[in-house]
Enzyme design. Structure first.
Site, PDB file in Angstrom:
ATOM      1  N   HIS A 126       7.061  10.041  -3.549  1.00 19.69           N
ATOM      2  CA  HIS A 126       6.165   8.910  -3.263  1.00 19.69           C
ATOM      3  C   HIS A 126       7.013   7.792  -2.677  1.00 19.69           C
ATOM      4  O   HIS A 126       7.351   6.817  -3.365  1.00 19.69           O
ATOM      5  CB  HIS A 126       5.508   8.481  -4.581  1.00 19.69           C
ATOM      6  CG  HIS A 126       4.122   7.959  -4.426  1.00 19.69           C
ATOM      7  ND1 HIS A 126       3.032   8.767  -4.233  1.00 19.69           N
ATOM      8  CD2 HIS A 126       3.635   6.700  -4.469  1.00 19.69           C
ATOM      9  CE1 HIS A 126       1.930   8.040  -4.168  1.00 19.69           C
ATOM     10  NE2 HIS A 126       2.278   6.774  -4.291  1.00 19.69           N
TER      11      HIS A 126
ATOM     12  N   TYR B 117      -1.830   0.661  -4.693  1.00 18.29           N
ATOM     13  CA  TYR B 117      -2.309   0.128  -5.971  1.00 18.29           C
ATOM     14  C   TYR B 117      -1.709  -1.242  -6.264  1.00 18.29           C
ATOM     15  O   TYR B 117      -0.485  -1.425  -6.237  1.00 18.29           O
ATOM     16  CB  TYR B 117      -1.915   1.104  -7.073  1.00 18.29           C
ATOM     17  CG  TYR B 117      -2.843   1.179  -8.259  1.00 18.29           C
ATOM     18  CD1 TYR B 117      -4.211   0.968  -8.147  1.00 18.29           C
ATOM     19  CD2 TYR B 117      -2.342   1.516  -9.511  1.00 18.29           C
ATOM     20  CE1 TYR B 117      -5.054   1.087  -9.237  1.00 18.29           C
ATOM     21  CE2 TYR B 117      -3.173   1.651 -10.610  1.00 18.29           C
ATOM     22  CZ  TYR B 117      -4.527   1.426 -10.472  1.00 18.29           C
ATOM     23  OH  TYR B 117      -5.350   1.562 -11.568  1.00 18.29           O
TER      24      TYR B 117
ATOM     25  N   SER C 135      -1.175   6.321  -0.839  1.00 16.72           N
ATOM     26  CA  SER C 135      -1.325   6.260  -2.290  1.00 16.72           C
ATOM     27  C   SER C 135      -2.765   5.873  -2.662  1.00 16.72           C
ATOM     28  O   SER C 135      -3.695   6.622  -2.344  1.00 16.72           O
ATOM     29  CB  SER C 135      -0.287   5.308  -2.871  1.00 16.72           C
ATOM     30  OG  SER C 135      -0.177   5.488  -4.259  1.00 16.72           O
TER      31      SER C 135
END
Length: 323
Positions: A304, A93, A185
């Site tokens: 993450h 992102y 992601s």
């Protein structure tokens, strides 16, 4: 070590966000529009050089006239051998397609790599989308207030992934029957979308994917996750949640759990059970809907973050295209 459900619950969780009644028609319309897009592209030699690979900037025109940038890395001696496998790569992102170096290893193993910059994020791709309403912050809310669901930002990005894969398939030296997709992601979500919307993708390796089960994500401390823009949207525009059903219904068009059943690829899905950024339940909601061959690689104490030996395992999976 699951942060939102036990592992047994995760294995049976099928999501809580809605699937729009016209979901299939929505994506059929998008793909029909994409079919009108040219696969022509422009190549610009890169400033980066390697003895094992040729490196180029590749540009094409995407949906809505946006100029999309990719990094193309091809084996130096590709023309001397039969057509080899191809790999489309997608980034996280608000980032970009990354360094040339992290694609060289794949080229050394015979892969032609095409890494896409998402429109309007950290790379060189343009966002030509004009929408009504505000974005506040982040991208998946972009277009949510426009009466036309075709104006959702990620609708165009998902279609960009398909166009990228199709261009890769068209390149000299690439076998269109040996194409893989990979990303982390947001890139994991785009890997899922690409494999779902382009059935010729043979192997998909999504790593802790984003953009799944938005309603569930909104209930799991979203201010500390990748889904925080939902909080800001409701705070500023719908503090009483009077439009909650409408909002989550529209987000259903760009929810990868609703695309997952379309996947025909062999899937290696990678998840950290301590992930608070993209909570495991949101990922399992999509994974559990995949009906093609699949495997879940679990990192029990990881979130993450960097996952040890993941690059090695990914390459081993992708090398199955050479079998």
């Amino acid at each position: 070590m699951a942060v939102d459900m036990s592992l047994e619950q995760l294995k049976n969780y099928m999501g809580s966000s809605p699937r729009p009644a016209d979901f299939d028609e929505y994506w059929a319309r998008g793909l029909a529009e994409l079919d009108q897009q040219s696969l022509e592209y422009e190549l610009v030699p890169a400033e980066f050089h390697s003895p094992v690979a040729q490196c180029y900037h590749l540009y094409f025109t995407g949906i809505g006239g946006a100029r999309i940038h990719c990094k193309l890395v091809q084996p130096t001696d590709a023309a001397l051998h039969p057509a080899g496998p191809g790999l489309v790569m997608f980034h996280g992102y608000a980032c970009d397609s990354g360094d040339w170096f992290d694609k060289i290893g794949y080229a050394a193993h015979g892969f032609t790599v095409l890494a896409m910059d998402c429109r309007g994020q950290g790379g060189w791709s343009e966002d030509a989308l004009t929408v009504k309403g505000s974005t506040i912050r982040g991208h998946f809310i972009r277009g949510i207030d426009d009466p036309d669901p075709d104006k959702l930002y990620f609708r165009n990005v998902f279609l960009d992934t398909v166009q990228t894969a199709r261009i890769l398939m068209s390149l000299e030296g690439v076998d269109p029957e040996r194409i893989a997709a990979h990303g982390l992601s947001q890139g994991g979500a785009l890997t899922v979308a690409c494999a779902a919307l382009e059935p010729r993708v043979k192997i998909a390796v999504p790593v802790y994917p984003f953009l799944s089960d938005y309603k569930q994500a909104s209930q799991l401390d979203p201010t500390n996750s990748a889904y925080e823009e939902l909080v800001y949207y409701f705070r500023f525009f719908d503090p009483h949640h009077q439009r909650e059903d409408e909002i989550f219904g529209k987000l259903g068009y760009i929810d990868i759990q609703n695309l997952a059943p379309r996947i025909q690829a062999d899937v290696l899905w990678v998840t950290g059970l301590a992930d608070i950024i993209c909570p495991p339940s949101t990922q399992f909601a999509a994974y559990n809907k995949i009906t093609s061959p699949k495997e879940m690689l679990l990192y029990h104490e990881y979130g993450h973050e960097y996952l040890p030996a993941l690059s090695d395992r990914t390459l081993q999976k992708l090398m199955q295209l050479n079998l």
